[in-house]
Motif scaffolding. Structure first.
Motif, PDB file in Angstrom:
ATOM      1  N   ALA A 217       3.224   2.310   3.051  1.00  0.00           N
ATOM      2  CA  ALA A 217       2.662   1.715   4.432  1.00  0.00           C
ATOM      3  C   ALA A 217       2.676   0.343   4.570  1.00  0.00           C
ATOM      4  N   LEU A 218       2.573  -0.468   3.602  1.00  0.00           N
ATOM      5  CA  LEU A 218       2.691  -1.897   3.693  1.00  0.00           C
ATOM      6  C   LEU A 218       3.799  -2.383   2.695  1.00  0.00           C
TER       7      LEU A 218
ATOM      8  N   LYS B  40       0.903  -1.271  -0.055  1.00  0.00           N
ATOM      9  CA  LYS B  40      -0.113  -0.072  -0.127  1.00  0.00           C
ATOM     10  C   LYS B  40       0.889   1.231   0.017  1.00  0.00           C
ATOM     11  N   VAL B  41       0.749   2.128  -1.324  1.00  0.00           N
ATOM     12  CA  VAL B  41       1.573   3.144  -1.051  1.00  0.00           C
ATOM     13  C   VAL B  41       0.782   4.571  -1.227  1.00  0.00           C
TER      14      VAL B  41
ATOM     15  N   SER C 259       3.491   1.753  12.234  1.00  0.00           N
ATOM     16  CA  SER C 259       3.809   0.461  11.685  1.00  0.00           C
ATOM     17  C   SER C 259       2.965  -0.118  10.590  1.00  0.00           C
ATOM     18  N   GLY C 260       2.134   0.407  10.308  1.00  0.00           N
ATOM     19  CA  GLY C 260       1.340  -0.204   9.299  1.00  0.00           C
ATOM     20  C   GLY C 260       0.035  -0.955   9.563  1.00  0.00           C
ATOM     21  N   LYS C 261      -0.167  -0.842  10.932  1.00  0.00           N
ATOM     22  CA  LYS C 261      -1.458  -1.619  11.553  1.00  0.00           C
ATOM     23  C   LYS C 261      -2.717  -1.215  11.065  1.00  0.00           C
ATOM     24  N   SER C 262      -2.956   0.086  11.180  1.00  0.00           N
ATOM     25  CA  SER C 262      -4.146   0.528  10.771  1.00  0.00           C
ATOM     26  C   SER C 262      -4.590   0.558   9.262  1.00  0.00           C
TER      27      SER C 262
ATOM     28  N   PRO D 145      -5.444  -2.648  -1.369  1.00  0.00           N
ATOM     29  CA  PRO D 145      -4.066  -2.456  -1.612  1.00  0.00           C
ATOM     30  C   PRO D 145      -3.590  -1.882  -3.171  1.00  0.00           C
ATOM     31  N   THR D 146      -2.398  -1.251  -3.077  1.00  0.00           N
ATOM     32  CA  THR D 146      -1.915  -0.913  -4.249  1.00  0.00           C
ATOM     33  C   THR D 146      -1.634  -1.779  -5.314  1.00  0.00           C
ATOM     34  N   THR D 147      -0.720  -2.847  -4.721  1.00  0.00           N
ATOM     35  CA  THR D 147      -0.714  -4.255  -5.536  1.00  0.00           C
ATOM     36  C   THR D 147      -0.887  -5.327  -4.693  1.00  0.00           C
ATOM     37  N   GLY D 148      -0.835  -6.525  -5.030  1.00  0.00           N
ATOM     38  CA  GLY D 148      -1.135  -7.757  -4.303  1.00  0.00           C
ATOM     39  C   GLY D 148      -2.667  -8.164  -4.088  1.00  0.00           C
TER      40      GLY D 148
END
Length: 219
Positions: free
Chosen positions: A20-21, A9-10, A42-45, A57-60
């Motif tokens: 972020a992820l 995730k960008v 950290s990216g939890k939210s 997600p941006t990718t994935g």
């Protein structure tokens, strides 16, 4: 139940990209109680938002209960959330002028459940979380722990496949926090699938299934 593969995730903020992820993989089976821990930032939210179909997600690839969310539009995502996911938030997110009963009833109204069935389900679930004597109380007449119990009842009333809890003890004192954690454990033992996001180190006392996320990666 949850299958996340190579999730990135960008966020674009002007000329700056914030990742972020970073290629996160996470698989969660039905009936598991997973606690995701990590420091602020950290990216939890972000993970919670994607897992709850509030963001993509941006990718994935993310599949919830076998269904890919990639091609779903906003209405389809909203319907998926309503049927598959029960949310519990740190700030409770209760309607201030509605009673505990009315707050818990709200998802059933959106789902078009009939009056007799609504009454039966709301009374059952409020009794289940120990609030049968507080049904007519508004949030300002409840303690922090009782408000969170209302929020948990609201998350459960539509029989979701998964409960997502975002810092559910963050605004509670230690005693109320302990009671809420014990309630989650009981719900898990009854067969509910639960994912809890927290920075509270006490979470390790209630589950062995810890996922540690730092800088957008599982470590």
């Amino acid at each position: 139940m949850i299958k996340m593969d190579n999730i990135r995730k960008v966020y674009n903020t002007g000329k700056i990209e914030v990742e972020a992820l970073r290629g996160l993989d996470l698989h969660i089976k039905k009936g598991e109680f997973i606690t995701v821990i990590g420091p602020s930032g950290s990216g939890k939210s972000t993970l919670m938002n994607i897992m709850g179909c509030l963001d993509k997600p941006t990718t994935g690839e993310y599949r919830l209960n076998g269904k890919s969310i990639k091609q779903l539009n906003d209405n389809e995502l909203s319907e998926l959330r309503n049927h598959e996911i029960g949310f519990v938030f740190q700030n409770f997110n209760l309607l201030p002028y509605a009673s505990a009963y009315e707050n818990v009833e709200m998802p059933l109204l959106f789902a078009g459940v009939g009056g007799k069935m609504r009454k039966r389900k709301v009374e059952y679930i409020l009794n289940k979380v120990g609030l049968s004597d507080r049904m007519d109380h508004r949030p300002n007449e409840l303690s922090g722990g009782q408000k969170q119990r209302v929020a948990i009842a609201r998350a459960l009333v539509n029989d979701p496949n998964i409960i997502l809890a975002d810092e559910p003890t963050g605004n509670l004192d230690s005693h109320s926090g302990k009671e809420i954690m014990e309630l989650f454990v009981n719900l898990w033992k009854e067969g509910n699938t639960i994912v809890m996001i927290t920075h509270d180190p006490r979470a390790k006392d209630y589950t062995d299934n810890l996922v540690n996320i730092t800088d957008g990666c599982i470590v």
